[in-house]
Design a protein around this motif. Structure first.
Motif, PDB file in Angstrom:
ATOM      1  N   ALA A 117     -10.107  -9.901 -12.065  1.00 33.57           N
ATOM      2  CA  ALA A 117     -10.215  -8.502 -12.434  1.00 33.57           C
ATOM      3  C   ALA A 117     -11.684  -8.118 -12.520  1.00 33.57           C
ATOM      4  O   ALA A 117     -12.413  -8.605 -13.360  1.00 33.57           O
ATOM      5  CB  ALA A 117      -9.537  -8.276 -13.786  1.00 33.57           C
ATOM      6  N   SER A 148     -10.837   6.214 -15.996  1.00 32.13           N
ATOM      7  CA  SER A 148     -10.177   5.261 -16.879  1.00 32.13           C
ATOM      8  C   SER A 148     -10.126   5.836 -18.277  1.00 32.13           C
ATOM      9  O   SER A 148     -10.911   6.704 -18.638  1.00 32.13           O
ATOM     10  CB  SER A 148     -10.914   3.921 -16.885  1.00 32.13           C
ATOM     11  OG  SER A 148     -12.209   4.083 -17.403  1.00 32.13           O
ATOM     12  N   ALA A 186      -8.243  -3.987 -22.244  1.00 25.84           N
ATOM     13  CA  ALA A 186      -7.686  -3.060 -21.246  1.00 25.84           C
ATOM     14  C   ALA A 186      -8.465  -1.756 -21.195  1.00 25.84           C
ATOM     15  O   ALA A 186      -8.868  -1.205 -22.210  1.00 25.84           O
ATOM     16  CB  ALA A 186      -6.220  -2.784 -21.558  1.00 25.84           C
ATOM     17  N   TRP A 217      -2.101   2.521 -19.278  1.00 27.41           N
ATOM     18  CA  TRP A 217      -1.072   1.939 -18.416  1.00 27.41           C
ATOM     19  C   TRP A 217      -1.122   0.409 -18.488  1.00 27.41           C
ATOM     20  O   TRP A 217      -0.083  -0.250 -18.608  1.00 27.41           O
ATOM     21  CB  TRP A 217      -1.271   2.394 -16.970  1.00 27.41           C
ATOM     22  CG  TRP A 217      -0.147   1.961 -16.087  1.00 27.41           C
ATOM     23  CD1 TRP A 217       1.059   2.574 -15.929  1.00 27.41           C
ATOM     24  CD2 TRP A 217      -0.104   0.783 -15.256  1.00 27.41           C
ATOM     25  NE1 TRP A 217       1.848   1.855 -15.044  1.00 27.41           N
ATOM     26  CE2 TRP A 217       1.160   0.766 -14.623  1.00 27.41           C
ATOM     27  CE3 TRP A 217      -1.012  -0.237 -14.980  1.00 27.41           C
ATOM     28  CZ2 TRP A 217       1.536  -0.244 -13.728  1.00 27.41           C
ATOM     29  CZ3 TRP A 217      -0.646  -1.241 -14.104  1.00 27.41           C
ATOM     30  CH2 TRP A 217       0.618  -1.247 -13.491  1.00 27.41           C
ATOM     31  N   GLU A 218      -2.312  -0.164 -18.423  1.00 29.13           N
ATOM     32  CA  GLU A 218      -2.423  -1.624 -18.525  1.00 29.13           C
ATOM     33  C   GLU A 218      -1.953  -2.108 -19.886  1.00 29.13           C
ATOM     34  O   GLU A 218      -1.242  -3.112 -19.994  1.00 29.13           O
ATOM     35  CB  GLU A 218      -3.860  -2.083 -18.271  1.00 29.13           C
ATOM     36  CG  GLU A 218      -4.001  -3.594 -18.296  1.00 29.13           C
ATOM     37  CD  GLU A 218      -5.447  -4.075 -18.192  1.00 29.13           C
ATOM     38  OE1 GLU A 218      -5.667  -5.303 -18.326  1.00 29.13           O
ATOM     39  OE2 GLU A 218      -6.351  -3.250 -18.005  1.00 29.13           O
ATOM     40  N   ARG A 219      -2.316  -1.404 -20.949  1.00 29.96           N
ATOM     41  CA  ARG A 219      -1.875  -1.798 -22.285  1.00 29.96           C
ATOM     42  C   ARG A 219      -0.356  -1.763 -22.391  1.00 29.96           C
ATOM     43  O   ARG A 219       0.252  -2.642 -23.006  1.00 29.96           O
ATOM     44  CB  ARG A 219      -2.522  -0.898 -23.345  1.00 29.96           C
ATOM     45  CG  ARG A 219      -3.992  -1.222 -23.593  1.00 29.96           C
ATOM     46  CD  ARG A 219      -4.519  -0.469 -24.809  1.00 29.96           C
ATOM     47  NE  ARG A 219      -4.632   0.951 -24.533  1.00 29.96           N
ATOM     48  CZ  ARG A 219      -5.675   1.519 -23.947  1.00 29.96           C
ATOM     49  NH1 ARG A 219      -6.696   0.775 -23.563  1.00 29.96           N
ATOM     50  NH2 ARG A 219      -5.709   2.825 -23.729  1.00 29.96           N
ATOM     51  N   GLU A 232       6.198  -5.060 -12.443  1.00 28.35           N
ATOM     52  CA  GLU A 232       4.931  -4.532 -12.960  1.00 28.35           C
ATOM     53  C   GLU A 232       3.752  -5.014 -12.129  1.00 28.35           C
ATOM     54  O   GLU A 232       2.795  -4.259 -11.900  1.00 28.35           O
ATOM     55  CB  GLU A 232       4.768  -4.946 -14.425  1.00 28.35           C
ATOM     56  CG  GLU A 232       5.735  -4.232 -15.363  1.00 28.35           C
ATOM     57  CD  GLU A 232       5.791  -4.851 -16.744  1.00 28.35           C
ATOM     58  OE1 GLU A 232       6.187  -4.144 -17.693  1.00 28.35           O
ATOM     59  OE2 GLU A 232       5.458  -6.053 -16.896  1.00 28.35           O
ATOM     60  N   SER A 278       1.243  -2.571 -10.163  1.00 17.33           N
ATOM     61  CA  SER A 278      -0.207  -2.648 -10.302  1.00 17.33           C
ATOM     62  C   SER A 278      -0.866  -2.629  -8.928  1.00 17.33           C
ATOM     63  O   SER A 278      -1.833  -1.889  -8.692  1.00 17.33           O
ATOM     64  CB  SER A 278      -0.589  -3.918 -11.072  1.00 17.33           C
ATOM     65  OG  SER A 278      -1.988  -4.113 -11.072  1.00 17.33           O
ATOM     66  N   TRP A 318      -6.215  -0.104 -12.848  1.00 18.58           N
ATOM     67  CA  TRP A 318      -4.826  -0.398 -12.520  1.00 18.58           C
ATOM     68  C   TRP A 318      -4.465  -1.879 -12.452  1.00 18.58           C
ATOM     69  O   TRP A 318      -3.305  -2.212 -12.218  1.00 18.58           O
ATOM     70  CB  TRP A 318      -4.474   0.258 -11.187  1.00 18.58           C
ATOM     71  CG  TRP A 318      -4.584   1.740 -11.221  1.00 18.58           C
ATOM     72  CD1 TRP A 318      -5.504   2.516 -10.564  1.00 18.58           C
ATOM     73  CD2 TRP A 318      -3.766   2.642 -11.959  1.00 18.58           C
ATOM     74  NE1 TRP A 318      -5.304   3.847 -10.850  1.00 18.58           N
ATOM     75  CE2 TRP A 318      -4.238   3.953 -11.704  1.00 18.58           C
ATOM     76  CE3 TRP A 318      -2.673   2.482 -12.809  1.00 18.58           C
ATOM     77  CZ2 TRP A 318      -3.654   5.083 -12.269  1.00 18.58           C
ATOM     78  CZ3 TRP A 318      -2.103   3.606 -13.377  1.00 18.58           C
ATOM     79  CH2 TRP A 318      -2.583   4.888 -13.109  1.00 18.58           C
ATOM     80  N   ALA A 319      -5.436  -2.761 -12.642  1.00 17.62           N
ATOM     81  CA  ALA A 319      -5.132  -4.198 -12.577  1.00 17.62           C
ATOM     82  C   ALA A 319      -5.590  -4.912 -13.836  1.00 17.62           C
ATOM     83  O   ALA A 319      -4.781  -5.384 -14.626  1.00 17.62           O
ATOM     84  CB  ALA A 319      -5.767  -4.816 -11.331  1.00 17.62           C
ATOM     85  N   GLY A 320      -6.903  -4.985 -14.053  1.00 15.92           N
ATOM     86  CA  GLY A 320      -7.405  -5.669 -15.236  1.00 15.92           C
ATOM     87  C   GLY A 320      -6.880  -7.096 -15.319  1.00 15.92           C
ATOM     88  O   GLY A 320      -7.009  -7.880 -14.389  1.00 15.92           O
ATOM     89  N   ILE A 380      -3.679  -7.903 -15.504  1.00 16.71           N
ATOM     90  CA  ILE A 380      -2.296  -8.002 -15.036  1.00 16.71           C
ATOM     91  C   ILE A 380      -2.116  -9.067 -13.953  1.00 16.71           C
ATOM     92  O   ILE A 380      -1.237  -9.931 -14.071  1.00 16.71           O
ATOM     93  CB  ILE A 380      -1.789  -6.626 -14.569  1.00 16.71           C
ATOM     94  CG1 ILE A 380      -1.633  -5.697 -15.773  1.00 16.71           C
ATOM     95  CG2 ILE A 380      -0.452  -6.754 -13.822  1.00 16.71           C
ATOM     96  CD1 ILE A 380      -1.382  -4.245 -15.407  1.00 16.71           C
TER      97      ILE A 380
END
Length: 201
Positions: free
Chosen positions: A17, A27, A53, A57-59, A71, A75, A126-128, A130
């Motif tokens: 990420a 963001s 995050a 959305w990521e949270r 999910e 992502s 959108w990823a982080g 994930i």
């Protein structure tokens, strides 16, 4: 559906990420650092990912301590759409990387210098955590010792013998220098799926 990438020039390990900032893909950063109360072998990583995050959305994805296959694909779809808004394409492969391309098919000398900040921002939004959490939990759900499962897999694949120890693997892995072809199919399978839980090919 993955987009076709023409003239792809950048191949990078998946699940990394990369965080950055660029106008165009905004963001939402929380004012206070939030935490989760979770149990399980990967709880601390989910807690850190949730706290770090950069978007709600990521949270929401990380909140329950599980990243589902749906999910994970969502992502990717969001990252693809975010890049598409900037004229870029992305295609992931099954060996832990991806290719970054241009919708127009034009690749000036500074293409990657210009594309990289956009990629960083899209991944930040959108990823982080994930991808890395989905992939690591899938390959090692009980979070077994990595050296142990790697050596066992390599030995079963006939790439090392019984004298090859966990300590030796840890040293070799740190240096990126192994006594076998690390790019061979068997070695890559051990790296991606050491417990043979999901790779079928």
């Amino acid at each position: 559906m993955r987009q076709r990438v023409t003239g792809a020039i950048a191949v990078v390990p998946a699940g990394m990420a990369v965080l950055g900032a660029l106008a165009g893909c905004s963001s939402s950063t929380p004012k206070t650092r939030q935490t989760l109360s979770l149990d399980g072998p990967w709880a601390s990583e989910f807690q850190k990912g949730f706290a770090d995050a950069k978007s709600e959305w990521e949270r929401d994805v990380l909140r329950d301590g599980v990243v589902t296959a749906t999910e994970y694909e969502q992502s990717r779809a969001h990252v693809r759409s975010c890049l598409g808004d900037a004229g870029l394409t992305i295609a992931w492969n099954g060996s832990g990387g991806f290719s970054l391309g241009s919708k127009s098919g034009s690749y000036p000398d500074d293409f990657f210098d210009r594309a990289d900040p956009i990629l960083q921002q899209c991944e930040s939004q959108w990823a982080g955590w994930i991808p890395v959490l989905f992939e690591q939990v899938r390959r090692n759900p009980e979070k077994k010792d990595e050296a142990t499962i790697q050596v066992a897999c390599l030995e079963a694949a006939g790439l090392v013998d019984k004298t090859y120890s966990k300590q030796r693997w840890s040293r070799d892995n740190e240096k990126g220098d192994f006594p076998f072809d690390a790019m061979s199919g068997s070695a890559r399978r051990c790296s991606l799926d050491p417990l043979s839980l999901w790779l079928t090919e």
